[in-house]
Design a protein around this motif. Structure first.
Motif, PDB file in Angstrom:
ATOM      1  N   TYR A 152       0.549  -1.205  -0.066  1.00 58.72           N
ATOM      2  CA  TYR A 152       0.100  -0.014   0.096  1.00 58.72           C
ATOM      3  C   TYR A 152       0.732   1.388  -0.056  1.00 58.72           C
ATOM      4  O   TYR A 152       0.140   2.324  -0.231  1.00 58.72           O
ATOM      5  CB  TYR A 152      -0.885   0.042   1.308  1.00 58.72           C
ATOM      6  N   GLY A 153       1.906   1.090   0.188  1.00 56.50           N
ATOM      7  CA  GLY A 153       3.068   2.406   0.085  1.00 56.50           C
ATOM      8  C   GLY A 153       3.226   3.162   1.545  1.00 56.50           C
ATOM      9  O   GLY A 153       3.691   4.173   1.260  1.00 56.50           O
ATOM     10  N   ASP A 154       2.410   2.909   2.467  1.00 55.22           N
ATOM     11  CA  ASP A 154       2.528   3.458   3.826  1.00 55.22           C
ATOM     12  C   ASP A 154       2.294   2.392   4.853  1.00 55.22           C
ATOM     13  O   ASP A 154       1.962   1.196   4.655  1.00 55.22           O
ATOM     14  CB  ASP A 154       1.469   4.747   3.920  1.00 55.22           C
ATOM     15  N   LEU A 155       2.221   2.913   6.118  1.00 52.90           N
ATOM     16  CA  LEU A 155       1.916   2.054   7.359  1.00 52.90           C
ATOM     17  C   LEU A 155       0.725   2.580   8.018  1.00 52.90           C
ATOM     18  O   LEU A 155       0.506   2.553   9.281  1.00 52.90           O
ATOM     19  CB  LEU A 155       3.230   2.005   8.359  1.00 52.90           C
ATOM     20  N   ASP A 197      16.810   0.321  18.312  1.00 51.46           N
ATOM     21  CA  ASP A 197      16.976  -0.454  17.140  1.00 51.46           C
ATOM     22  C   ASP A 197      15.623  -0.746  16.351  1.00 51.46           C
ATOM     23  O   ASP A 197      15.676  -0.538  15.268  1.00 51.46           O
ATOM     24  CB  ASP A 197      17.853  -1.993  17.227  1.00 51.46           C
ATOM     25  N   ARG A 198      14.526  -1.139  16.991  1.00 51.89           N
ATOM     26  CA  ARG A 198      13.346  -1.322  16.475  1.00 51.89           C
ATOM     27  C   ARG A 198      12.726  -0.118  15.958  1.00 51.89           C
ATOM     28  O   ARG A 198      12.061  -0.106  14.910  1.00 51.89           O
ATOM     29  CB  ARG A 198      12.456  -2.141  17.599  1.00 51.89           C
ATOM     30  N   ILE A 199      12.680   1.078  16.801  1.00 54.65           N
ATOM     31  CA  ILE A 199      12.154   2.336  16.575  1.00 54.65           C
ATOM     32  C   ILE A 199      12.929   2.974  15.008  1.00 54.65           C
ATOM     33  O   ILE A 199      12.133   3.089  14.020  1.00 54.65           O
ATOM     34  CB  ILE A 199      12.400   3.260  17.292  1.00 54.65           C
ATOM     35  N   MET A 201       7.210   4.760   9.486  1.00 57.38           N
ATOM     36  CA  MET A 201       6.136   4.561  10.561  1.00 57.38           C
ATOM     37  C   MET A 201       5.531   5.877  10.812  1.00 57.38           C
ATOM     38  O   MET A 201       6.227   6.945  11.116  1.00 57.38           O
ATOM     39  CB  MET A 201       7.077   4.052  11.754  1.00 57.38           C
ATOM     40  N   ILE A 202       4.200   5.788  11.106  1.00 50.77           N
ATOM     41  CA  ILE A 202       3.520   7.060  11.208  1.00 50.77           C
ATOM     42  C   ILE A 202       3.224   6.894  12.864  1.00 50.77           C
ATOM     43  O   ILE A 202       2.341   6.172  13.466  1.00 50.77           O
ATOM     44  CB  ILE A 202       2.100   6.964  10.669  1.00 50.77           C
ATOM     45  N   TRP A 203       3.896   7.742  13.329  1.00 49.97           N
ATOM     46  CA  TRP A 203       3.981   7.763  15.171  1.00 49.97           C
ATOM     47  C   TRP A 203       2.811   8.394  15.548  1.00 49.97           C
ATOM     48  O   TRP A 203       2.012   8.081  16.775  1.00 49.97           O
ATOM     49  CB  TRP A 203       5.114   8.188  15.872  1.00 49.97           C
TER      50      TRP A 203
END
Length: 972
Positions: free
Chosen positions: A505-508, A545-547, A555-557
């Motif tokens: 989809y090109g995003d999260l 690391d995961r961030i 990622m959209i926080w």
């Protein structure tokens, strides 16, 4: 405006400018607190008429940097900066990127602040598109580190700048040289009781009576030592000299911060009623706590700001007296970022760093910084540069040294050897067929095997300290070690689902109830991860690391912020196309954004006629900058433009406004005044507005275009040509840039018929459009100097080093550069022929200078041979001239010594000469004149600066660069 730089930044700036001139890119790597952002602002100030694009991870970081600049310049800031965050750049398509500077003119420089962040996948894609759109624009990079430690040790200086590092300095070197003040370092523990209880339990479970008896003795000694140790209230009272200062208190998570806020009694002896602020968000601009803390000028109380990781990167706060690290564990990178908050170039006093860990085994030593310092000190002293060493050490106060030693002895007594525990793990694997040991599993012999296996995983991940060599890892792998825990495997499954969603989809931006084809509830998981990050909790599950991995996927926080930025980007595109934000209420963009509804709701929220959160001041400012009308759109917009025009007249005395000029209130005044003139010519400007403009400025109808053309004509009549330098300013107008732009508009048909006819009255063909045209013209001008010199002197040999022709360029340097350009294939065949016609020698006979040779190559014990010289050609051993040769200005050679007769290699220095303190020789390394010390390390390179054909350099001075692993120092 003038931006003053510290000496270390000035030398870095000079090196970067030269490197950008030569290679088109340069990186500067200086530690936190050394003022490297001022280097970027200096570049902007030195090119006031050129457009500079500044990229940064956060708008708040850039805003804070501007505030620091204002404090230094008396309120002045550069007006030629276009700012953009990496996140916004990521959302732009190629057409939007190409339009970035279309309104303001050609892009001259690109600044990448915190450039190591460009390694993130999505951010990096945006930067790659930008660099592709502007391939010839010089790039300046600024960062405290070039290595992405959690991303396979990627070196972003190599990836983005091809290794062109103009200056590099680490924290230890900055302290040694006195650039950063040497801190006072206080080390202690705040929860030793938990450690004591834990060890008491372990001792009681020990099966060996001999071990229990020995441990009981250590426990008793520990109880007595801890009872006599001072509490943190006494430690803060003893060492906090600035009792009303500002301190940053770093915590590891929201839960940890809440716990620490319950211990304000630690500061009771310093101030019973301190001012306390807490910052939960990762973005300091999201709350008022940060601004309130910065603006708290009450110097009668202690001021504390509790935060998690919001201040680790990019943001410097002035007036900080110290930092307090309340942490279980921390990585070395974050550790240096946090202590760097207390260190600042040019600040007075001694900052205090309180390293207060949560358990006795989690103390992270300051040894790494001290090791850096000792390496730098050793290097400077090897060069005889003791004057550069300002700080050799800093004060370290270990409040619990004796207690830590007792804890260590107790732990050693209780802890079984690694080989013993490996044997237990091997036995478990043999009996159970795998090594999936429950966390609380204890063997029949009483060994906590589950805890040991868990610790091996954590050591390998860097979460705790410990010795886990490659050999031990191999042995564990041989018995089926599973390095991922159950939670790790769940994370990897969800992360893999997120990658699939991003590719599809090109995003999260997955819906909350979204579940993929493999049954992964991705929407719910993403929401949970956002909650962890925003709350600052679950540091183990959401490591740095995961961030970073999620950031690489885009990622959209903050979902609300993401939607706002997406809609704002759509509004910006609408404005660029229509020159206004008069969006119809039902307007929907091609990609399905209900822009009309969004604009209407923003107006209602700000007016208070709709329920919801109104736009922030920053959002209002950004919307105003693209023509947002909050009330009656047309009238409000006109009044805002008129006010900006009044301010401009008050400051400049006229309304000859540059086309790209933006006023202080965000109005695009250049466009606005031109629009009023157009309406006036068409008879569509209301009489009342005409009257007000006439009262404001009598000749406001005179357009900028005609005024600038008149200035160009005046130049042509005076000079006889239209080769106007790009930095030429007449009556406030950059006519050099303007005439080049008009020629491009003429060729592309963008000028009106009347304007085209007026422009054609001038010899437009003389206008150099490209930078290549200007370089070619400058080359020909200096070539004429060379031809004249050759004609007058018969050749281009022995040109005096200070000889300048009519162009003002140092001819000797220019000729040398042509030789280098030919070797690298950068000269055209025509240029080569022209130079050969005036007698250039492509391979001139190099002068031989007797030099010194090093006894041994660095650390290898090898003898370096001398270059052949006339003496050697004749079969003689090169000797050392008498001392009187030095008094006659000659370069002493090398005197034969007993080494030859003893079978030693000529040139090696006998021990007896070292005892007499004689100076070792140096060996000249090729044409660069690089000499080496006796240990083989580079000594120094002496370079005479010059003016090149591409632009002026630094004249009339010699500059020495000391070359070593840390950085390049400029010395007059």
């Amino acid at each position: 405006m003038e931006v003053a730089l510290y000496d270390h930044n000035q030398s870095a700036y000079d090196a970067a400018v030269e490197m950008m001139r030569e290679n088109g890119k340069a990186a500067i790597i200086h530690p936190t607190g050394t003022g490297k952002s001022f280097i970027g602002f200096r570049l902007c100030a030195d090119h006031p008429g050129e457009i500079i694009l500044w990229l940064s991870p956060s708008e708040y970081i850039f805003k804070t940097q501007l505030e620091n600049l204002k404090a230094s310049t008396g309120g002045e800031i550069p007006q030629n900066i276009i700012f953009c965050t990496y996140a916004k750049l990521m959302l732009m398509d190629d057409e939007e990127i190409a339009r970035i500077c279309r309104e303001g003119g050609a892009l001259s420089y690109l600044i990448l602040d915190e450039f190591h962040r460009c390694g993130a996948k999505c951010w990096g894609q945006g930067v790659a598109r930008l660099l592709a759109a502007f391939p010839d624009v010089p790039i300046l990079g600024l960062s405290a580190t070039n290595i992405r430690y959690l991303d396979n040790q990627r070196d972003m200086a190599d990836e983005l700048f091809d290794g062109n590092v103009a200056s590099q300095m680490n924290l230890g070197e900055a302290i040694v040289r006195g650039i950063l003040n040497a801190p006072k370092y206080v080390l202690s523990v705040y929860s030793w009781q938990q450690d004591l209880v834990k060890y008491e339990k372990r001792v009681s479970q020990c099966r060996s009576k001999l071990v229990r008896d020995e441990c009981d003795r250590y426990l008793e000694a520990l109880r007595r030592a801890l009872e006599m140790a001072d509490g943190l209230d006494v430690i803060f009272d003893r060492h906090m000299e600035d009792r009303t200062g500002k301190y940053l208190v770093f915590c590891s998570s929201k839960e940890h911060m809440d716990e620490m806020l319950g211990h304000l009694d630690w500061f009771a002896k310093v101030d019973p009623h301190p001012h306390v602020y807490s910052l939960y968000s990762n973005d300091p601009g999201a709350g008022r706590a940060f601004d309130d803390f910065r603006n708290d000028n009450d110097d009668t109380h202690l001021r504390l700001l509790y935060c998690i990781d919001a201040l680790n990167e990019g943001i410097h706060i002035g007036g900080i007296s110290g930092v307090i690290l309340l942490r279980p564990t921390v990585s070395p990178i974050v550790y240096k970022q946090q202590i760097g908050r207390a260190l600042s170039a040019g600040s007075g006093g001694t900052p205090v760093i309180y390293d207060i860990v949560s358990n006795i085994n989690a103390i992270w030593s300051i040894d790494s910084v001290e090791e850096e310092m000792q390496l730098v000190i050793s290097y400077y002293r090897s060069l005889g540069e003791d004057r550069l060493v300002v700080n050799e050490h800093f004060q370290i106060i270990d409040e619990l040294c004796d207690c830590r030693e007792l804890f260590a002895k107790l732990n050693d007594t209780l802890t079984a050897s690694w080989d013993l525990m490996f044997g237990q793990a091997k036995r478990f694997c043999r009996e159970n067929g795998n090594l999936q040991v429950p966390c609380r599993y204890v063997t029949e012999d009483g060994y906590a095997l589950g805890n040991w296996i868990s610790n091996q995983r954590r050591i390998r991940k860097g979460q705790i300290q410990g010795a886990l060599t490659e050999e031990r890892i191999r042995r564990l792998d041989s018995i089926g070690m599973v390095w991922e825990s159950t939670s790790d495997m769940r994370w990897e499954r969800n992360y893999a689902a997120a990658k699939r969603y991003r590719e599809k989809y090109g995003d999260l931006n997955a819906p909350a109830k979204y579940m993929d084809e493999e049954g992964v509830a991705l929407g719910s998981w993403l929401g949970t991860v956002r909650a962890w990050r925003n709350a600052g909790g679950h540091q183990t599950c959401l490591s740095a690391d995961r961030i970073q991995k999620l950031d690489d996927l885009g990622m959209i926080w903050d979902v609300l912020d993401y939607y706002w930025e997406r809609n704002y980007a759509a509004a910006s595109r609408f404005y660029l196309e229509h020159r206004n934000l008069d969006v119809p209420p039902g307007y929907v963009t091609e990609d399905g954004i209900h822009l009309g509804t969004w604009i209407y709701r923003l107006r209602a929220l700000r007016a208070g006629t709709a329920t919801g959160t109104p736009p922030t001041e920053e959002q209002v400012r950004r919307l105003d900058a693209i023509g947002m009308a909050w009330g009656n759109q047309a009238d409000d917009k006109w009044e805002r433009g008129f006010q900006a025009a009044a301010d401009y007249v008050k400051e400049h005395g006229n309304l000859q406004v540059p086309a790209a000029y933006i006023s202080g209130n965000g109005c695009r005044l250049g466009y606005w005044i031109n629009h009023q003139r157009t309406l006036y010519k068409k008879g569509r400007l209301p009489k009342e507005r005409i009257r007000r403009l006439d009262m404001l400025c009598r000749d406001w109808q005179a357009g900028n275009w005609e005024a600038r053309l008149a200035l160009v004509k005046a130049w042509y009549e005076e000079k006889g040509d239209l080769d106007i330098p790009q930095d030429t300013v007449v009556d406030g107008f950059w006519i050099g840039k303007w005439i080049v732009t008009q020629k491009k508009y003429l060729e592309s048909g963008k000028l009106s018929g009347e304007q085209a006819e007026l422009l054609k009255e001038l010899p437009v063909g003389q206008i150099p459009v490209s930078q290549e045209d200007r370089f070619q013209k400058a080359w020909l001008q200096i070539y004429q100097d060379a031809a004249a010199y050759a004609e007058q002197n018969g050749s281009l040999k022995n040109i005096p080093h200070d000889y300048r022709g009519s162009s003002g360029c140092l001819l000797y340097v220019w000729v040398s550069r042509q030789r280098k350009a030919k070797k690298s294939g950068r000269l055209s065949d025509r240029q080569c022929r022209m130079l050969e016609e005036i007698g250039i020698e492509w391979e001139p006979q190099a002068k031989k200078t007797p030099g010194r040779e090093a006894d041994r190559a660095l650390g290898q014990g090898k003898t370096l041979d001398r270059e052949p010289d006339s003496a050697q050609d004749q079969g003689k051993t090169p000797g050392r001239e008498p001392d009187r040769a030095q008094g006659q200005g000659k370069t002493p050679g090398r005197e034969p010594d007993r080494a030859q007769s003893q079978g030693k290699t000529p040139g090696s220095k006998p021990d007896i000469e070292q005892g007499k303190g004689k100076t070792l020789g140096r060996e000249k390394d090729g044409d660069q004149g690089q000499s080496k010390n006796q240990d083989g390390t580079p000594d120094r390179i002496r370079i005479r600066n010059h003016t090149s054909a591409h632009g002026p350099g630094i004249r009339g001075e010699h500059i020495t660069f000391l070359c070593h692993p840390y950085r390049m120092v400029r010395r007059q």
